[in-house]
Design a protein around this motif. Structure first.
Motif, short mmCIF file in Angstrom:
data_model
loop_
_atom_site.label_atom_id
_atom_site.label_comp_id
_atom_site.label_asym_id
_atom_site.label_seq_id
_atom_site.Cartn_x
_atom_site.Cartn_y
_atom_site.Cartn_z
N TYR A 1 -73.07 -32.06 -3.40
CA TYR A 1 -71.66 -31.73 -3.65
C TYR A 1 -71.46 -31.52 -5.14
CZ TYR A 1 -66.58 -31.89 -3.39
OH TYR A 1 -65.25 -31.57 -3.47
N LYS A 2 -71.01 -30.36 -5.53
CA LYS A 2 -70.77 -30.00 -6.92
C LYS A 2 -69.27 -29.94 -7.17
CE LYS A 2 -75.13 -28.99 -7.76
NZ LYS A 2 -75.99 -29.82 -8.54
N ILE A 3 -68.86 -30.50 -8.28
CA ILE A 3 -67.45 -30.48 -8.66
C ILE A 3 -67.26 -29.44 -9.76
CG2 ILE A 3 -65.55 -31.81 -9.66
CD1 ILE A 3 -66.84 -34.31 -8.47
N ASN A 4 -66.35 -28.53 -9.56
CA ASN A 4 -66.01 -27.52 -10.55
C ASN A 4 -64.93 -28.14 -11.43
OD1 ASN A 4 -65.08 -25.36 -12.03
ND2 ASN A 4 -65.14 -23.92 -10.31
N VAL A 5 -65.33 -28.66 -12.58
CA VAL A 5 -64.40 -29.40 -13.43
C VAL A 5 -63.28 -28.52 -13.98
CG1 VAL A 5 -66.00 -31.25 -14.02
CG2 VAL A 5 -65.98 -29.19 -15.41
N GLU A 6 -63.57 -27.28 -14.26
CA GLU A 6 -62.54 -26.37 -14.74
C GLU A 6 -61.46 -26.15 -13.69
OE1 GLU A 6 -64.19 -22.75 -16.28
OE2 GLU A 6 -65.51 -23.80 -17.65
N MET A 7 -61.88 -25.91 -12.45
CA MET A 7 -60.92 -25.72 -11.34
C MET A 7 -60.13 -27.00 -11.10
SD MET A 7 -59.60 -23.63 -9.22
CE MET A 7 -60.66 -22.26 -8.95
N LEU A 8 -60.81 -28.16 -11.18
CA LEU A 8 -60.13 -29.44 -10.99
C LEU A 8 -59.07 -29.65 -12.06
CD1 LEU A 8 -59.88 -32.17 -9.53
CD2 LEU A 8 -61.70 -33.03 -11.02
N ALA A 9 -59.39 -29.39 -13.30
CA ALA A 9 -58.44 -29.55 -14.40
C ALA A 9 -57.26 -28.59 -14.23
CB ALA A 9 -59.13 -29.32 -15.73
N GLN B 1 -51.55 -27.81 -12.80
CA GLN B 1 -50.59 -27.12 -11.95
C GLN B 1 -49.75 -28.12 -11.16
OE1 GLN B 1 -52.40 -24.51 -9.08
NE2 GLN B 1 -50.47 -23.59 -8.47
N PHE B 2 -50.40 -29.14 -10.62
CA PHE B 2 -49.70 -30.17 -9.85
C PHE B 2 -48.69 -30.90 -10.72
CE2 PHE B 2 -49.50 -34.62 -8.42
CZ PHE B 2 -48.96 -34.44 -7.16
N GLU B 3 -49.10 -31.33 -11.91
CA GLU B 3 -48.19 -32.03 -12.81
C GLU B 3 -47.04 -31.12 -13.25
OE1 GLU B 3 -50.46 -33.78 -15.96
OE2 GLU B 3 -51.23 -35.36 -14.66
N GLY B 4 -47.34 -29.84 -13.49
CA GLY B 4 -46.29 -28.90 -13.85
C GLY B 4 -45.27 -28.77 -12.73
N ASP B 5 -45.74 -28.72 -11.49
CA ASP B 5 -44.83 -28.64 -10.35
C ASP B 5 -43.96 -29.90 -10.23
OD1 ASP B 5 -45.82 -26.16 -9.71
OD2 ASP B 5 -47.13 -26.87 -8.08
N LEU B 6 -44.53 -31.06 -10.55
CA LEU B 6 -43.76 -32.30 -10.50
C LEU B 6 -42.62 -32.30 -11.50
CD1 LEU B 6 -46.48 -35.09 -10.09
CD2 LEU B 6 -44.81 -34.36 -8.40
N PHE B 7 -42.90 -31.83 -12.72
CA PHE B 7 -41.87 -31.84 -13.75
C PHE B 7 -40.83 -30.74 -13.55
CE2 PHE B 7 -45.32 -34.08 -16.09
CZ PHE B 7 -44.66 -35.28 -16.26
#
Length: 106
Positions: free
Chosen positions: A84-92, A97-103
């Motif tokens: 399982y590989k994590i794409n850190v750029e996509m995760l960040a 985006q999630f935090e922006g939507d919250l605010f």
């Protein structure tokens, strides 16, 4: 000259008038019955195919757990095998985006 009013009701003209009146009353009654039957149609409801499909989808969604178990199992297997590989750029990007939507909602 005397007029005999006792036999006036038995003349052919009076009998014809009474018959015409009776026929007119019967025709009026028939017309009224026909119009009342036409206005007494029963109510009916028809559901469009789109509404039927929407109803089925709602039922399917209500019965669903909302978890794609097949995808979860694949990820678990990939983690267990070390693939399982994590794409850190996509995760960040998605965290921002999630935090922006919250605010934006406040």
């Amino acid at each position: 000259m005397a007029i005999n009013i006792n036999n006036l009701q038995n003349t052919p003209q009076v009998k014809a008038d009474k018959t015409d009146q009776l026929v007119q009353r019967q025709q009026t009654t028939v017309q009224q019955n026909a119009s009342s039957q036409a206005t007494q149609k029963q109510d009916s409801v028809s559901i469009t195919p789109q509404a039927q499909q929407f109803s089925k989808l709602q039922e399917k969604a209500a019965n669903s757990s909302g978890i794609d178990q097949e995808r979860v199992d694949k990820i678990k297997q990939a983690i267990a095998e070390g693939k399982y590989k994590i794409n850190v750029e996509m995760l960040a990007k998605r965290i921002m985006q999630f935090e922006g939507d919250l605010f934006d909602r406040k």
